[in-house]
Design a protein around this motif. Structure first.
Motif, PDB file in Angstrom:
ATOM      1  N   SER A  16       6.789   2.255   1.711  1.00  0.00           N
ATOM      2  CA  SER A  16       5.810   3.490   1.260  1.00  0.00           C
ATOM      3  C   SER A  16       5.741   4.482   2.272  1.00  0.00           C
ATOM      4  O   SER A  16       5.373   4.022   3.553  1.00  0.00           O
ATOM      5  CB  SER A  16       4.592   2.752   0.582  1.00  0.00           C
ATOM      6  OG  SER A  16       3.572   3.625   0.194  1.00  0.00           O
ATOM      7  N   GLY A  17       5.438   5.740   2.205  1.00  0.00           N
ATOM      8  CA  GLY A  17       5.338   6.709   2.986  1.00  0.00           C
ATOM      9  C   GLY A  17       6.348   7.009   3.984  1.00  0.00           C
ATOM     10  O   GLY A  17       6.150   7.974   4.901  1.00  0.00           O
ATOM     11  N   CYS A  18       7.668   6.649   3.658  1.00  0.00           N
ATOM     12  CA  CYS A  18       8.694   6.849   4.739  1.00  0.00           C
ATOM     13  C   CYS A  18       9.390   8.132   4.315  1.00  0.00           C
ATOM     14  O   CYS A  18      10.292   8.926   5.222  1.00  0.00           O
ATOM     15  CB  CYS A  18       9.661   5.827   4.573  1.00  0.00           C
ATOM     16  SG  CYS A  18      10.772   5.745   3.184  1.00  0.00           S
ATOM     17  N   GLY A  19       9.101   8.703   3.486  1.00  0.00           N
ATOM     18  CA  GLY A  19       9.575  10.174   3.178  1.00  0.00           C
ATOM     19  C   GLY A  19      10.847  10.219   2.052  1.00  0.00           C
ATOM     20  O   GLY A  19      11.363  11.275   1.702  1.00  0.00           O
ATOM     21  N   LYS A  20      10.783   9.190   1.199  1.00  0.00           N
ATOM     22  CA  LYS A  20      11.896   9.255   0.402  1.00  0.00           C
ATOM     23  C   LYS A  20      11.538  10.487  -0.850  1.00  0.00           C
ATOM     24  O   LYS A  20      12.409  11.102  -1.083  1.00  0.00           O
ATOM     25  CB  LYS A  20      11.788   7.999  -0.500  1.00  0.00           C
ATOM     26  CG  LYS A  20      11.708   6.705   0.282  1.00  0.00           C
ATOM     27  CD  LYS A  20      11.901   5.384  -0.573  1.00  0.00           C
ATOM     28  CE  LYS A  20      10.709   5.069  -1.276  1.00  0.00           C
ATOM     29  NZ  LYS A  20       9.565   4.847  -0.293  1.00  0.00           N
ATOM     30  N   THR A  21      10.082  10.303  -1.431  1.00  0.00           N
ATOM     31  CA  THR A  21       9.776  11.333  -2.379  1.00  0.00           C
ATOM     32  C   THR A  21      10.136  12.767  -1.697  1.00  0.00           C
ATOM     33  O   THR A  21      10.460  13.691  -2.156  1.00  0.00           O
ATOM     34  CB  THR A  21       8.572  11.055  -2.683  1.00  0.00           C
ATOM     35  OG1 THR A  21       8.373   9.860  -3.504  1.00  0.00           O
ATOM     36  CG2 THR A  21       7.859  12.040  -3.845  1.00  0.00           C
ATOM     37  N   THR A  22       9.597  12.987  -0.561  1.00  0.00           N
ATOM     38  CA  THR A  22       9.966  14.284   0.118  1.00  0.00           C
ATOM     39  C   THR A  22      11.171  14.775   0.117  1.00  0.00           C
ATOM     40  O   THR A  22      11.600  15.914  -0.292  1.00  0.00           O
ATOM     41  CB  THR A  22       9.391  14.198   1.675  1.00  0.00           C
ATOM     42  OG1 THR A  22       7.825  13.765   1.420  1.00  0.00           O
ATOM     43  CG2 THR A  22       9.069  15.495   2.051  1.00  0.00           C
TER      44      THR A  22
HETATM   45  N1  LIG Z   1       1.705  17.177  -0.181  1.00  0.00           N
HETATM   46  C1  LIG Z   1       1.703  16.284   1.041  1.00  0.00           C
HETATM   47  N2  LIG Z   1       0.603  16.753   1.923  1.00  0.00           N
HETATM   48  C2  LIG Z   1       0.527  16.210   3.042  1.00  0.00           C
HETATM   49  N3  LIG Z   1       1.184  15.139   3.155  1.00  0.00           N
HETATM   50  C3  LIG Z   1       1.964  14.818   2.450  1.00  0.00           C
HETATM   51  C4  LIG Z   1       2.439  15.308   1.074  1.00  0.00           C
HETATM   52  N4  LIG Z   1       3.129  14.681   0.519  1.00  0.00           N
HETATM   53  C5  LIG Z   1       3.594  13.675   1.245  1.00  0.00           C
HETATM   54  N5  LIG Z   1       2.909  13.605   2.417  1.00  0.00           N
HETATM   55  C6  LIG Z   1       3.086  12.556   3.601  1.00  0.00           C
HETATM   56  O1  LIG Z   1       4.344  12.584   3.641  1.00  0.00           O
HETATM   57  C7  LIG Z   1       4.793  11.334   4.116  1.00  0.00           C
HETATM   58  C8  LIG Z   1       6.022  10.911   3.247  1.00  0.00           C
HETATM   59  O2  LIG Z   1       5.474  10.902   1.987  1.00  0.00           O
HETATM   60  P1  LIG Z   1       6.725  10.511   0.749  1.00  0.00           P
HETATM   61  O3  LIG Z   1       5.702  10.753  -0.526  1.00  0.00           O
HETATM   62  O4  LIG Z   1       7.619  11.476   0.790  1.00  0.00           O
HETATM   63  O5  LIG Z   1       6.732   8.946   0.760  1.00  0.00           O
HETATM   64  P2  LIG Z   1       7.519   8.077  -0.018  1.00  0.00           P
HETATM   65  O6  LIG Z   1       8.442   7.417   0.839  1.00  0.00           O
HETATM   66  O7  LIG Z   1       7.917   8.533  -1.343  1.00  0.00           O
HETATM   67  O8  LIG Z   1       6.450   6.874  -0.265  1.00  0.00           O
HETATM   68  P3  LIG Z   1       5.990   6.096  -1.583  1.00  0.00           P
HETATM   69  O9  LIG Z   1       6.980   4.944  -1.528  1.00  0.00           O
HETATM   70  O10 LIG Z   1       4.688   5.539  -1.326  1.00  0.00           O
HETATM   71  O11 LIG Z   1       6.188   6.923  -2.672  1.00  0.00           O
HETATM   72  C9  LIG Z   1       3.407  10.261   3.938  1.00  0.00           C
HETATM   73  O12 LIG Z   1       2.951  10.052   5.109  1.00  0.00           O
HETATM   74  C10 LIG Z   1       2.471  11.301   3.022  1.00  0.00           C
HETATM   75  O13 LIG Z   1       1.383  11.011   3.250  1.00  0.00           O
END
Ligand SMILES: Nc1ncnc2c1ncn2[C@@H]1O[C@H](COP(=O)(O)OP(=O)(O)OP(=O)(O)O)[C@@H](O)[C@H]1O
Ligand SMILES: Nc1ncnc2c1ncn2[C@@H]1O[C@H](COP(=O)(O)OP(=O)(O)OP(=O)(O)O)[C@@H](O)[C@H]1O
Ligand SMILES: [Mg+2]
Ligand SMILES: [Mg+2]
Lengths: 285, 268, 375, 334, 375
Positions: free
Chosen positions: C51-57
């Motif tokens: 979680s939070g590693c940036g996948k969604t981003t």
């Molecule tokens: N709109 C935003 N504003 C500020 N920080 C963000 C935003 N979106 C994501 N982040 C931060 O960027 C980092 C990566 O977020 P991301 O959602 O890409 O993680 P993830 O890998 O998809 O996690 P998860 O498995 O929890 O969905 C996290 O630290 C998150 O807090």
């Protein structure tokens, strides 16, 4: 166990039931009875059974007409002004500012509507906005004591009531739906029309209904900003009870107003249910 | 968008600014700025009628809001999860109470109560020496009709949105029905009850039209202001309005701060 | 599910999308840190990470919901970094589906087609919607309301709504996170066969390694905004590039060791207790270097007595957990610490009396385990 | 001459229903200090409203201020009670000019004591007018021409209908259906040209929105004092002269206090202070003796005799006549 | 996790609670159908079954939230069927925790103790709350608000709130359903060690068979309101009583067969394709009877060529799925249909060239598989 639960229910409901009986049902019955009576010699009520009062309703036709015209118009105007503001607050403002800005929408509510309307008398009067406009060379405009002034007062007075429900339903809107719409190829304005707008309908419905109900019985704003010239049913009612003292006719007019409202509001609710806007929060009001 | 919001806020605050501004006028006319003075605040604060009206309004608003909150909450508790004819009847009553214009409530209450009082008073006076008359009591009751319905709607929605598992959890941990009500149900309903209370208070405090008919000999602040407006207003009225708003703002800020302490930022 | 079909991603270099030095910064957080990645046409690629590693981003930048702070993104050769989402030839299945609640199932699915300009003929839209619904086995559900559909059905609607547009790339952000285990397994199967039959490039975000391993042609392991390793499931499982990957994909015993000699992909290392074992060496490590050695619990064997010629660690059983088809043993060694060993159910028969408290021998076959690189 | 020490227990409060800006608050403080009873004041805008409230019952008033023509109606409806003169040592019938006091006596019994009197005329902005107004005919004619949109009539059937009747030369108090029909026709014709129908005419007059209004003496004086270009005149056809009274409703909750307050307020010294505060003329000779001459000689407050003679007191019939009431309501809601 | 400790449920007959012919009917639905079950003191018992099978109903009758329509429930020997929940010596961890949102963590945990009459001294309550929070490793979180806690932390609070009352039985209704996979595994571990250290009887409701298998001393498999089988994880896995259980616990190939002979717990059966195999027979089946035979995917072996003396089914590989430590093969046989075989990763080496489309031999060792009873 079952019986004691029923007892408990009865005890809990008794005060409210009594309240409704004495202050809602009884008054409505009295008004209904009075509406078939006659005016007393020195005013007031004299027992009789006649439909004369209802037959005479035509004498207040203009007031009814004003109400039935200006109440929906006021509702619509408030809606058109409130929606973009609610949209702005729900979707375009950072969380940090949102609460403050929201509170700022209610705060005017905390000053008596009387005093605020009085301020409008000044603003719309000769020394206010018209003066400003004429100084700018925009001609001689008379605003105060016109239907327009009443409309301004209405919109002003009820704007927060419209903003809030719309805000609530827009705020609940799942933003991913907008992303989904974008993802599927809808440019922003189309996703607004196809997604945002339909999903905020419950708020629109609640706000409109609230404002409409209040407008139908409005007295103060036409009284103050209409200069006695723009007459609502409410004004006619006050006149009938406090000036002409014709309680029978007043009762008939009141019964008519209630009947009109019951019908329109019920039809409106039906309509909302049909188009599916009455999902959750419409029930609130 | 920003500009639009700015314009709407200007629209909302223009009259209030005018009120506040004119309250510092030195002249006698409420809609003119003539010099600067704070005399009208002094006058308002030393005007016993204003203070009386303020007190009456506050008292009536407080009583009707308290009563409406209690009675409404009780009714909401009984109504939630209830079915059958009684429920339908109450739903209809609530619907009508919320929908009927204040002016009709005022008029209807007036003539109904007068009729009842006229019938009851001779007997009552003979028996106890007391008479029923229009006044604070009838006004509180008439305001309560609408505000109680509001409380019922708000609290019932909250009850229906409440997680039943919480009540079971409480029972599971050894709390009997009353203890559960006191420790779990009531605190969870508190925000809705509070909201209902505040709405009720605001409604009652600001109501003119019902009071106009039902208040009997009582003068509430709106009635006082209305009758003042009828025959020429002094900036005293502006001063009163400004003060009422300032005080409510202050209460709002205090409420925000106290509510914020520890409470979850309201999801709604 | 067909692992073999992974091979038919022919012309492996035919790329459909590409991250070029793409970074995304949210305030102080570097959510994506110079990603470089070439996505192949028709492949099933997963982003896997905690979680939070940036996948969604990463996914959202591809979809157009976020603009990269640095670097760019190419789709089909065109630079699209600043193209708005609604003009990109990609579609997304959202985590909680983001279905439009005020529309029926069919209206939801038709939504994307109705946005096309010039407008498509009604009949064509209806036909394609019906076909998409058939594809996800919801042929009769068109007129239903969204809230009348179960979780798994909603997921299928979301899928149909995306694939009906025949996107070049289908993005899926944890589409199965909300489903329960049984339904999830079923949907994984369907998703995969759908991908095989449509031939569309799928990019799946997940933090479930089983899901990634069983479905993907390639997996991109992410950590702290960076890409840690890209490869096929087997590559990642068998030769994790570093401790991060070894730890995240599958389970591993990670032990400190010292290199004695490296020869032809193999190395002899000495564990802390002095035991010498032969492990795989993906790179040449200098003799004497301190390294970390990873070995999978199922690569170790257990025996009542040491086998001649096989290095063995004597350790005491502390926990045994029954999982049905296999049994997990936790053993304690005074120097090496805790060791995990996973035995197939059948192997248990060879260990009569093995129970908590009993001393067993952990056998380390030559070549099992490997030397890890730095993170 | 201070009022007799009211040692008796009159309670701690008394409720007075009156017109706005019609008292000196300092007097109430004094009363409270002397008797221990605080005065609660309810303010009203029209006689009809007072009657309506009393008719509705339960008004809770102890003392109120009706206008001359309404008193017989109150007596007939059994809403007020004859005054007990033994409780009003400050009342001196001889001190009052008869025409301002006679309405207080009905059927030989004294029901009400005069408070103030005045006239109803018209006030206009002389800067906008071609010539001074002298008649109700001019009032309505100019409204339909030069002053269109600039005229105010009262939200008060007596004066508004009365003045319209005067346009045709009929009695201010007429209840003749034919005459009323003519008046209604005139009013409805004029309505689109009106600035407002309101009794709160001072602000628009002061800020220039309105140029012409029906106006009560005291307020005409106030306007003229502050803005000399605003002038006041009576219609030469006649119009209203009025006299306000104090009366005590039946069932007054604090009757003793009501008498005490009434007695206190008609004390000449107290009353003189009142008059100085609100400026309306007083009918009590004892009071006038204490007022400055300029006030007594003011042409607005005390017009020439021939003008005064043309005026009529309101008639009781106008208050209860259903046609007048309904006419006014139709005019407003038209 | 210690499977062995399952054995220390000494005096297995010392029962703490008992369902006696307990039924619960909701309108037309028979949610619990004459349950008979003796719960042993100190054991970890799971109710396992698909959605809607009546697990929660059984638990809620025990907790006192539902009154049985028929039959009764004994707790510690006392008949408690009509005792209200707040007087029963059991506590529950709710599915979504049902933590009081208006109280702090410590207040939540103290809630049960504060209900005691006569009142407990404040200091004692504080002490026990602190201890309970320590037990769930939330020592410092007492003053926090519930919404400031993550999902896993909330779960621990719910646990602390229940155990602080030292109930005779702790009931858990799918307490981990809302957690993600990693957190769930962690919490399972903690829950188990907590149970071992407290010695309280735990009853866990779950529909996750892995969870039930790895945690429970005994599992009660439910289906359609009825108890289908009760037993230890191994008993259920190795000798499922019927097809329902075989299918629900672990995976199984279920094949129709005809009995040829039964001798001493073994039977020779003939499969549809004529192959004769030797299977376990938990009961004596008459020769010639048509039965169903179940065999676990991991009990089958795969080979390139048949082994002498081992019955083999020749089938073609249709799917291969890589799961890291093992690989799942799906094979198609013209008569027997689809066969699942699960190979440990190591066994793959023995099958060079095995790929989709290749013909392999599925080997059936003597005694593997068993004859199923009727549902
Ligand atoms: N709109 C935003 N504003 C500020 N920080 C963000 C935003 N979106 C994501 N982040 C931060 O960027 C980092 C990566 O977020 P991301 O959602 O890409 O993680 P993830 O890998 O998809 O996690 P998860 O498995 O929890 O969905 C996290 O630290 C998150 O807090
Ligand atoms: N209060 C109730 N009223 C009516 N039917 C109910 C009620 N509670 C449960 N049922 C029904 O009883 C059956 C068993 O429900 P129960 O909740 O015990 O199942 P479960 O095994 O816990 O399922 P799940 O895994 O979905 O929680 C279901 O068919 C359910 O619909
Ligand atoms: Mg994510
Ligand atoms: Mg359940």
């Amino acid at each position: 166990m079952a019986i004691s639960q029923r007892m408990a229910r009865a005890i809990l409901l008794a005060p409210a039931g009594l309240w409704y009986a004495v202050l809602l049902v009884l008054p409505l019955i009295v008004v209904l009875v009075y509406s078939f009576g006659e005016r007393g010699a020195a005013g007031g009520y004299a027992p009789a059974f006649t439909l004369a009062q209802y037959a005479n309703l035509g004498a207040r036709w203009t007031a009814l007409q004003n109400t039935l015209l200006l109440a929906p118009a006021g509702t619509l105007a408030a809606l058109l002004i409130a929606y973009p503001l609610a949209y702005f607050l729900a979707l375009r403002v950072t969380a940090r500012w949102r609460t403050t800005l929201l509170v700022l929408v209610i705060v005017p509510f905390w000053t008596s509507i009387l005093i605020r309307s009085y301020a409008w008398i000044f603003l719309l009067g000769g020394r206010g906005i018209p003066q400003l406009l004429s100084d700018l060379g925009l001609g001689d405009l008379r605003l105060i004591n016109t239907p327009f002034a009443v409309l301004v007062g209405i919109v002003y007075g009820y704007l927060p009531l419209m903003v809030f429900p719309i805000y609530v339903s827009l705020e609940k809107l799942d933003r991913r739906l907008l992303e989904a719409a974008g993802d599927l190829g809808a440019p922003p304005w189309r996703s607004f029309v196809q997604i945002t707008l339909p999903l905020s309908l419950p708020g629109v419905a609640t706000g409109s209904m609230l404002v409409f109900i209040l407008l139908m019985g409005e007295y103060l704003i036409p009284q103050m900003l209409g200069g006695g010239k723009v007459f609502f049913v409410g004004n006619a009612l006050v006149d009938l009870f406090l000036q002409s003292r014709n309680w029978a006719f007043g009762s008939a007019l009141a019964v008519t107003l209630v009947a009109i409202m019951l019908v329109t509001v019920t039809l409106y609710m039906r309509f909302l249910k049909r188009i599916g806007a009455a999902r959750d929060d419409v029930g609130l009001m | 968008m920003r500009l639009y919001a700015f314009v709407v806020y200007a629209f909302l605050y223009l009259p209030i600014g005018i009120i506040a501004l004119f309250s510092f006028s030195a002249g006698r006319n409420a809609s003119q700025m003539q010099g600067f003075s704070t005399q009208w605040y002094g006058r308002a604060l030393s005007n016993p009628f204003v203070l009386d009206a303020l007190q009456t309004s506050a008292l009536i608003a407080l009583s009707s809001a308290v009563l409406a909150s209690i009675v409404g909450t009780l009714a909401a508790l009984a109504l939630s999860g209830m079915k059958g004819r009684l429920r339908t009847l109450f739903d209809a009553l609530i619907y009508i109470a919320v929908m009927i214009p204040g002016i009709v409530i005022g008029i209807a209450t007036l003539i109904a109560l007068v009729t009842v009082f006229d019938a009851v008073n001779p007997w009552l006076e003979g028996a106890t020496g007391w008479r029923l008359s229009m006044g604070a009591g009838s006004l509180i009751a008439a305001h309560g009709l609408f505000t109680m319905s509001l409380v019922i709607i708000l609290v019932r929605a909250r009850i229906e949105g409440m997680d039943r598992a919480l009540l079971e959890a409480s029972a599971d941990l050894g709390a009997g029905p009353l203890a559960t009500f006191r420790q779990v149900t009531l605190p969870l309903l508190a925000p809705a009850i509070l909201a209902g209370f505040l709405l009720s208070f605001t409604f009652s405090f600001d109501d003119f039209i019902i009071a106009f008919f039902v208040a009997g000999s009582e003068t509430t602040l709106p009635i006082y202001i209305f009758s003042s407006i009828r025959r020429g207003v002094t900036p005293e009225i502006n001063a009163i309005g400004t003060m009422v708003m300032a005080v409510s703002l202050l209460m709002l800020v205090i409420a925000q701060i106290t509510l914020r302490r520890g409470e979850k930022p309201n999801p709604q | 599910m067909t692992e073999a079909t992974g091979h038919h991603t022919v012309g492996a270099s035919e790329s459909i999308a590409e991250f070029v030095n793409t970074s995304k910064r949210f305030g102080a957080v570097l959510a994506a840190d110079s990603l470089n990645l070439r996505i192949r046409k028709g492949e099933f690629l997963s982003f896997l990470g905690p979680s939070g590693c940036g996948k969604t981003t990463a996914l959202r930048m591809l979809a157009g919901f976020e603009t990269p702070t640095e670097g760019t993104i190419l789709i089909d050769g065109r630079e699209l970094a600043s193209e708005p989402a609604y003009r990109r030839p990609v579609n997304m299945v959202f985590q909680h589906y983001a279905l439009f609640p005020h529309m029926t199932v069919a209206e939801n699915v038709a939504y994307g087609l109705r946005q096309r300009r010039p407008k498509l003929p009604r009949a064509e839209i209806a036909g394609r919607v019906a076909k998409a619904l058939d594809t996800v086995r919801l042929g009769d559900f068109g007129p239903r309301r969204i809230w009348q559909m179960s979780g798994g059905q909603q997921q299928r609607v979301a899928l149909a709504r995306a694939i009906v547009n025949e996107p070049k790339i289908l993005l899926l952000d944890e589409p199965m996170a909300a489903l329960d285990a049984k339904l999830r397994a079923e949907m994984q199967m369907e998703l995969l066969s759908l991908q095989r039959s449509l031939g569309i490039t799928f990019i799946l975000v997940t933090h479930d390694q089983q899901e990634a391993l069983s479905m993907s042609d390639r997996i991109c392991i992410m950590g702290k905004g960076r890409i840690m390793q890209i490869g096929t499931p087997r590559e990642l499982y068998d030769t994790p590039a570093n401790r991060y990957v070894a730890d995240f994909v599958g389970r591993a015993n990670i032990l400190p060791a010292r290199v004695r000699a490296t020869t032809g992909g193999r190395a002899e290392v000495e564990l802390a207790d002095g035991l010498r074992v032969e492990v795989t060496a993906p790179f040449v490590a200098p003799a004497g270097a301190a390294v970390e050695v990873a070995i999978r619990p199922e690569a170790l064997r257990l025996a009542l007595a040491p086998e001649p010629g096989v290095p063995a660690i004597a350790a005491r059983v502390t926990h045994m957990t029954f999982y049905g088809e296999h049994i997990e043993y936790l053993l304690a060694h005074p120097v090496l610490g805790a060791l995990q060993v996973m035995l197939p159910r059948q192997a248990e028969r060879a260990l009569p009396g093995a129970d908590v408290g009993v001393m067993l021998h952990v056998l380390w076959d030559a070549g099992a385990g490997l030397i890890l690189g730095q993170d | 001459r201070p009022g007799p020490a009211l040692a008796g227990d009159i309670g701690d409060r008394v409720i007075l229903a009156t017109w706005p800006n019609y008292h000196d608050a300092a007097n109430f403080d004094l009363f409270r200090d002397q008797t221990g009873a605080a005065v609660q004041v309810n303010v009203f805008g029209s006689n009809e409203e007072m009657l309506a409230k009393l008719q509705a019952g339960g008004s809770g008033w102890d003392l109120f201020v009706p206008t001359n023509y309404t008193i017989t109606t109150y007596v007939e409806a059994d809403l007020i009670e004859p005054l007990d003169l033994s409780k009003l040592p400050n009342y001196d019938a001889a001190a009052f000019e008869a025409r301002f006091a006679e309405a207080g006596t009905v059927g030989g019994k004294l029901y009400a004591v005069p408070k103030n009197w005045g006239t109803t005329g018209m006030a206009w902005d002389s800067g906008k007018a071609k010539a001074p107004f002298t008649s109700w005919k001019e009032f309505f004619d100019v409204t339909r021409t030069d002053f269109s949109g600039r005229t105010i009539v009262h939200d008060y059937q007596l004066t508004t209908i009365g003045s319209a009747l005067k346009y045709f030369g009929y009695s201010f108090n007429s209840v003749d259906p034919a005459e009323l029909a003519e008046a209604e026709k005139l009013l409805i014709e004029v309505k689109p040209h009106l600035f407002a129908i309101t009794s709160d005419y001072q602000p628009p007059m002061r800020n220039g929105d309105a140029w012409l209004t029906m106006c009560w003496t005291g307020e005409g004086k106030q306007l003229n004092r502050d803005l000399p270009e605003i002038q006041f005149a009576l219609g030469k056809e006649g119009g209203e002269i009025w006299s306000d009274y104090y009366a005590i409703p039946k069932n007054a909750p604090h009757r003793d206090a009501a008498y005490a307050l009434l007695n206190f307020l008609i004390d000449p010294q107290v009353n003189a202070r009142e008059a100085l505060a609100h400026g309306f003329p007083v009918a009590d000779a004892r009071v006038n003796a204490q007022l400055p001459a300029e006030l007594l000689n003011d042409p607005i407050l005390h017009p020439a005799a021939e003008l005064l003679n043309a005026l009529e007191f309101g008639a009781a019939a106008t208050l209860t006549d259903p046609n007048r009431a309904e006419l006014m309501a139709r005019f407003k809601s038209a």
